[in-house]
Design a protein around this motif. Structure first.
Motif, mmCIF file in Angstrom:
data_model
loop_
_atom_site.group_PDB
_atom_site.id
_atom_site.type_symbol
_atom_site.label_atom_id
_atom_site.label_comp_id
_atom_site.label_asym_id
_atom_site.label_seq_id
_atom_site.Cartn_x
_atom_site.Cartn_y
_atom_site.Cartn_z
ATOM 1 N N ILE A 90 0.745 -1.161 -0.018
ATOM 2 C CA ILE A 90 -0.108 0.048 0.221
ATOM 3 C C ILE A 90 0.805 1.035 0.018
ATOM 4 O O ILE A 90 0.695 2.193 -0.657
ATOM 5 N N ALA A 91 1.938 1.152 0.753
ATOM 6 C CA ALA A 91 2.925 2.278 0.611
ATOM 7 C C ALA A 91 3.552 2.585 -0.906
ATOM 8 O O ALA A 91 3.652 3.528 -1.179
ATOM 9 N N GLY A 92 3.824 1.371 -1.447
ATOM 10 C CA GLY A 92 4.158 1.279 -2.746
ATOM 11 C C GLY A 92 3.186 2.137 -3.731
ATOM 12 O O GLY A 92 3.584 2.924 -4.543
ATOM 13 N N ALA A 93 1.978 1.560 -3.454
ATOM 14 C CA ALA A 93 0.943 2.400 -4.378
ATOM 15 C C ALA A 93 0.638 3.900 -4.059
ATOM 16 O O ALA A 93 0.478 4.710 -4.822
ATOM 17 N N LEU A 94 0.991 4.186 -2.747
ATOM 18 C CA LEU A 94 1.051 5.686 -2.413
ATOM 19 C C LEU A 94 2.287 6.386 -3.272
ATOM 20 O O LEU A 94 2.111 7.573 -3.576
ATOM 21 N N MET A 95 3.448 5.821 -3.071
ATOM 22 C CA MET A 95 4.416 6.429 -3.833
ATOM 23 C C MET A 95 4.204 6.451 -5.293
ATOM 24 O O MET A 95 4.551 7.480 -5.869
ATOM 25 N N ALA A 96 3.537 5.284 -5.807
ATOM 26 C CA ALA A 96 3.240 5.202 -7.461
ATOM 27 C C ALA A 96 2.331 6.498 -7.599
ATOM 28 O O ALA A 96 2.359 6.929 -8.797
ATOM 29 N N PHE A 97 1.455 6.860 -6.830
ATOM 30 C CA PHE A 97 0.750 8.045 -6.983
ATOM 31 C C PHE A 97 1.307 9.380 -7.297
ATOM 32 O O PHE A 97 1.119 9.982 -8.222
ATOM 33 N N PHE A 98 2.296 9.638 -6.409
ATOM 34 C CA PHE A 98 3.035 10.664 -6.645
ATOM 35 C C PHE A 98 3.998 10.463 -7.905
ATOM 36 O O PHE A 98 4.259 11.558 -8.678
ATOM 37 N N VAL A 99 4.386 9.395 -8.206
ATOM 38 C CA VAL A 99 5.313 9.321 -9.493
ATOM 39 C C VAL A 99 4.380 9.469 -10.742
ATOM 40 O O VAL A 99 4.862 10.183 -11.815
ATOM 41 N N SER A 100 3.248 9.141 -10.557
ATOM 42 C CA SER A 100 2.055 9.425 -11.637
ATOM 43 C C SER A 100 1.918 10.729 -12.028
ATOM 44 O O SER A 100 1.620 11.161 -13.217
ATOM 45 N N LEU A 101 2.247 11.552 -11.010
ATOM 46 C CA LEU A 101 2.089 13.100 -11.246
ATOM 47 C C LEU A 101 3.243 13.740 -12.073
ATOM 48 O O LEU A 101 2.948 14.776 -12.925
ATOM 49 N N LEU A 102 4.498 12.910 -11.904
ATOM 50 C CA LEU A 102 5.559 13.373 -12.953
ATOM 51 C C LEU A 102 5.376 12.593 -14.155
ATOM 52 O O LEU A 102 5.920 13.440 -15.291
ATOM 53 N N TYR A 103 4.767 11.481 -14.329
ATOM 54 C CA TYR A 103 4.702 10.578 -15.685
ATOM 55 C C TYR A 103 3.415 10.084 -15.808
ATOM 56 O O TYR A 103 3.235 8.870 -15.465
ATOM 57 N N PRO A 104 2.675 10.737 -16.027
ATOM 58 C CA PRO A 104 0.945 10.399 -16.172
ATOM 59 C C PRO A 104 0.667 9.278 -16.986
ATOM 60 O O PRO A 104 -0.364 8.974 -17.058
ATOM 61 N N GLU A 105 1.623 9.127 -18.226
ATOM 62 C CA GLU A 105 1.020 8.254 -19.217
ATOM 63 C C GLU A 105 1.378 6.924 -18.856
ATOM 64 O O GLU A 105 0.824 5.888 -19.455
ATOM 65 N N VAL A 106 2.149 6.402 -17.666
ATOM 66 C CA VAL A 106 2.330 4.990 -17.280
ATOM 67 C C VAL A 106 1.904 4.891 -15.854
ATOM 68 O O VAL A 106 2.112 5.764 -14.983
ATOM 69 N N ASN A 107 1.235 3.855 -15.509
ATOM 70 C CA ASN A 107 0.912 3.607 -14.333
ATOM 71 C C ASN A 107 1.742 2.404 -13.580
ATOM 72 O O ASN A 107 2.292 1.441 -13.965
ATOM 73 N N PHE A 108 2.460 3.057 -12.643
ATOM 74 C CA PHE A 108 3.648 2.426 -12.031
ATOM 75 C C PHE A 108 3.102 1.655 -10.517
ATOM 76 O O PHE A 108 3.978 1.189 -9.649
ATOM 77 N N ALA A 109 1.819 1.874 -10.362
ATOM 78 C CA ALA A 109 1.372 1.087 -9.031
ATOM 79 C C ALA A 109 1.948 -0.249 -8.572
ATOM 80 O O ALA A 109 2.459 -0.539 -7.621
ATOM 81 N N GLY A 110 1.835 -1.149 -9.668
ATOM 82 C CA GLY A 110 2.229 -2.473 -9.538
ATOM 83 C C GLY A 110 3.893 -2.612 -9.063
ATOM 84 O O GLY A 110 4.136 -3.441 -8.263
ATOM 85 N N ASP A 111 4.610 -1.771 -10.023
ATOM 86 C CA ASP A 111 6.012 -1.894 -9.861
ATOM 87 C C ASP A 111 6.608 -1.443 -8.305
ATOM 88 O O ASP A 111 6.981 -2.024 -7.535
ATOM 89 N N TYR A 112 5.697 -0.256 -7.976
ATOM 90 C CA TYR A 112 6.341 0.198 -6.615
ATOM 91 C C TYR A 112 5.587 -0.590 -5.502
ATOM 92 O O TYR A 112 6.205 -0.603 -4.334
#
Length: 561
Positions: free
Chosen positions: A338-360
């Motif tokens: 869940i912490a990774g999904a939270l981090m992915a949310f902020f990363v998506s603000l920088l790179y909105p074209e790719v979903n990194f939720a699973g990776d993080y």
């Protein structure tokens, strides 16, 4: 091969097919118990859930009442056992391995088995790996006890049961082996490593046969993390290290707070907290594996992700700290995801074209587990096997390293298991002398060249000593006036002219069970630092060998050839 020679081979700290065979049998027994444990949990959950471990389909009332019902069953079980045998889980197994050669009390195991079923089926935020480790260790050590195996081999057998239990529970054979070596035993020895591998393999095979060849997190897509993510992964790892420190500190604080209350009060409070948290945030209930899949399929709002993280954190700390039987690793993985999904949310603000939720999410699982348990290698392999993705190794190592260094080095966070052991005042360390001697069973070093005498007449004893064979030990059998066996020798420190009778020296021989290690024999002779013990099997009148103090001292000073 006779049973005596079989036990003698097991008493030696060296690789052998005998040790591998007994480890394999212990792994089978442990795996079957874990399969029964898992089937029991899933059968109960499917009575009222649409899908296993998915509590979001329940109404609010049932989410609140389910933990309370589970606690009533747990309390009934505790009442039957008169509120004894409540120590269980991974910290208890570590303690028994170090202090009691892996012997796990049967009644504690029954409490863990049924208590774990009720807790996991009742929606508590606990994992099944704690009960799996306890049940697996108890199953295999029970086998060793019944076969009267040397205690040093029972410790290895217990480690095999732990590996088989984890492998059968999560289908992660390699991670199970490393977990045993890094977290449970905290040492790497070849003669232990091979049997543990075999037990872990058989655990995975039995899991394949019953539940199919799948892994818990195979739903993760192929990771897309590239090198430009690595600075973000370092920052993420630092955050996970801080979160792990907060988690461990909060859990120990809850344990200290709840220690002054009766078990019944603690469990009822845990049920109420879990019920309220589950009512407000249903994704926090149970092992919460389903919520990870939901986060990957849907784009959760930031507030929802934060609420799930906070709810899962509070629920886990509360129920484990208040004494609900269950594991800590499962919830730790979910909190990291869940912490990774939270981090992915902020990363998506920088790179909105790719979903990194699973990776993080995967990176978060690895980093959180490593920092909480202080077990980086076990965490890495666990996440790789659970997701079935080898390509995450490099980025996961970046997160694990930064999380571990932040937690252990800068924040002085220690393994949660060791902190729990210290809080419960359960010893888990041994002295260097004990550590060396406990690896050798007395059967491996005893001398079978001895003769038991039925006389205490000095003249006859002198005559027998004069004609004894080289290396033969003479033992005087107890008579009506004495109750102990004695070793008789020529006293080389006294000249015969000082008196013939004084040239004979007799020393009391402590009795040592054939299952014991050199550690017990050493401390039996520690004060006089000479003489010998006699080894018996089942009955103290059945002597099977003699072990001199000099032989023990030689192993301590020169090692074993």
């Amino acid at each position: 091969m006779s049973l005596v020679s079989f036990r003698t081979k097991l008493a030696k700290p060296e690789p052998s097919w005998q040790l591998c065979l007994i480890g394999l049998i212990g792994g089978i027994l442990a795996s079957l118990c874990i399969v029964l444990f898992r089937l029991s949990i899933e059968s109960l959950q499917l009575l009222y859930l649409e899908n296993i471990d998915d509590y979001t389909t329940l109404s609010g009332f049932y989410r609140f009442i389910t933990p309370i019902i589970a606690v009533l069953f747990i309390l009934a079980l505790a009442w039957i056992s008169k509120f004894k045998y409540t120590r269980m889980g991974i910290p208890f197994v570590i303690h028994r391995l170090k202090a009691n050669y892996g012997f796990i009390p049967f009644k504690n195991t029954l409490t863990q088995f049924f208590g774990g079923i009720f807790a996991l089926a009742g929606g508590f935020s606990v994992g099944r790996e704690g009960p799996a480790v306890h049940i697996g260790a108890a199953s295999s050590s029970f086998l060793g006890s019944k076969l009267a195996l040397p205690q040093n081999s029972i410790r290895t057998l217990c480690a095999c049961g732990v590996a088989a239990g984890i492998s059968a529970s999560f289908n992660t054979p390699l991670a199970a082996v490393i977990f045993v070596m890094e977290v449970i035993l905290r040492e790497y020895k070849l003669h232990i490593f091979i049997p543990v591998i075999l037990a872990s393999i058989i655990g995975s095979m039995i899991t394949h046969a019953v539940f199919g060849p799948y892994h818990e997190f195979e739903f993760f897509a192929y990771i897309k993390i590239e090198f430009w993510h690595y600075p973000l992964l370092i920052i993420f790892g630092i955050g996970l290290g801080c979160l792990a420190k907060l988690f461990n500190t909060s859990l120990i604080a809850t344990l200290k707070f709840s220690a002054k209350y009766h078990m019944a009060n603690r469990l009822v409070l845990a049920a109420l907290i879990m019920g309220v948290v589950g009512l407000l945030v249903p994704q926090s209930m149970g092992a919460s594996l389903s919520v990870i899949g939901s986060m990957l399929e849907q784009n959760f709002h930031l507030l929802i992700i934060i609420s799930i993280l906070v709810a899962k954190f509070i629920a886990t700390v509360a129920v484990l700290g208040l004494g609900v039987p269950g594991g800590i690793i499962g919830p730790t993985l979910v909190i990291g995801a869940i912490a990774g999904a939270l981090m992915a949310f902020f990363v998506s603000l920088l790179y909105p074209e790719v979903n990194f939720a699973g990776d993080y999410a995967l990176m978060g699982m690895a980093g959180m587990l490593a920092a909480t348990l202080n077990a980086p290698l076990a965490a890495l392999l666990t996440v790789i096997e659970l997701s079935n993705q080898l390509q995450l190794a490099l980025p996961a190592m970046v997160v694990i390293t930064s999380a571990y260094l932040t937690s252990a080095q800068f924040l002085k966070n220690r393994s949660i298991f060791l902190q729990q052991l210290e809080f419960q005042k359960l010893p888990y360390r041994t002295s260097p002398v004990e550590s060396v001697l406990q690896k050798h069973g007395v059967l491996s070093q005893m001398d079978t060249n001895f003769k038991v005498l039925n006389t205490s007449d000095n003249n006859q004893i002198k005559w027998l000593l004069a004609g004894q064979n080289p290396g033969e030990q003479l033992i005087i059998k107890p008579n009506n006036e004495e109750s102990t066996y004695k070793l008789v020798q020529i006293d080389m420190n006294i000249h015969p002219l000082d008196g013939e009778d004084r040239a004979i020296k007799s020393t009391i021989m402590p009795a040592i069970d054939s299952q014991a290690t050199l550690s017990e024999a050493y401390f039996a002779l520690y004060k006089q630092r000479e003489g010998a013990v006699y080894i018996y099997h089942r009955s103290k009148d059945k002597i099977i060998g003699v072990l001199a103090f000099e032989k023990i001292r030689k192993i301590l000073t020169q090692g074993n050839d």
